[in-house]
Scaffold this motif. Sequence first.
Motif: not given
Length: 276
Positions: A17-18, A219-220, A224-229, A238-241
């Motif tokens: 994620x970092x 992206x957040x 999207x998937x990237x935005x989620x990270x 982790x997996x806030x979305x």
Amino acid sequence: MANLKSIYLNPEYMVKAWNQFLRYSDERAVISGWIDSNLPRYVTTQDENEGISILSIGGGTGEVDSHVIKSLQTKTNRILNVAVEPSRRDLKIYKSLVENRKEFECVNFEWKQMTSGEYRKSYRDKKTKFDLIHMIQMLYYVDDVEETILDFYENYLKENGCLLIVIASDNWNRFNKKFHQQPVYLNNLVTAEDIVEILHRRHIDCTTFKLPSQVEIDECLKKSKIGSVILDMITECEDFMNSAPADLFDDVMTYMKTDGSVANNGNVMFKNDLQA
Ligand SMILES: C[S@@+](CC[C@H](N)C(=O)[O-])C[C@H]1O[C@@H](n2cnc3c(N)ncnc32)[C@H](O)[C@@H]1O
């Protein structure tokens, strides 16, 4: 709320994620730019024969550390760089970044795969002191921030040495204050403002520099998937979305949109202010 899991409980995912966060932010460029323009003024060679000794705490994969070294090579080519980093994986990347590189031929590297706390215990009596000790984006990971800073400052820094801390500031303070009541945050929410308060209370002089930085959050907002990270790095969860309650998720997204700004290229940017 019970489903929320701190990102720090999964170090491997935290690194992923970092790195994703770094790809979408200007953080590295901002820190490197600050180092080039400022650090050499604060670090002096106290003994020409010994050159400059550096203790890096939480050096990660070494990109910022190697930048620190390069900036000080303008003063001396005799450099000792001791890197304290608990992650074996990060140290491996760090070594491959600097080993067999012509510009680092004169640098003496020492690697310590351990935490700052382990280093403090192991080297307490060895009396090795440094011209520069830096803790760049790492104090979030120690339980005892005040004790860590003071111990390194008092026992591992040469007289006239420089202790450099780079850490989140300003908007992160507001963000943390707004959301920290949520039991999401198992980690340390320390920011520059807390460090300055500790140093003032201990009558230790410090000079502060604001390092305005930004991270792109389109992206957040698109979820999207990237935005989620990236969002996981921002919320430190982790997996806030998928795991945050709907009202908390909406509050965070609204906050980010409101606090964000639109760049010239149309991207939405969220502040990632730092302080040195
Ligand atoms: C966000 S990264 C920053 C890396 C580097 N300083 C940079 O700015 O790119 C934080 C680093 O601190 C390390 N770390 C975590 N806990 C630590 C501890 N207790 N002592 C020393 N380093 C630690 C992590 O493994 C990670 O490499």
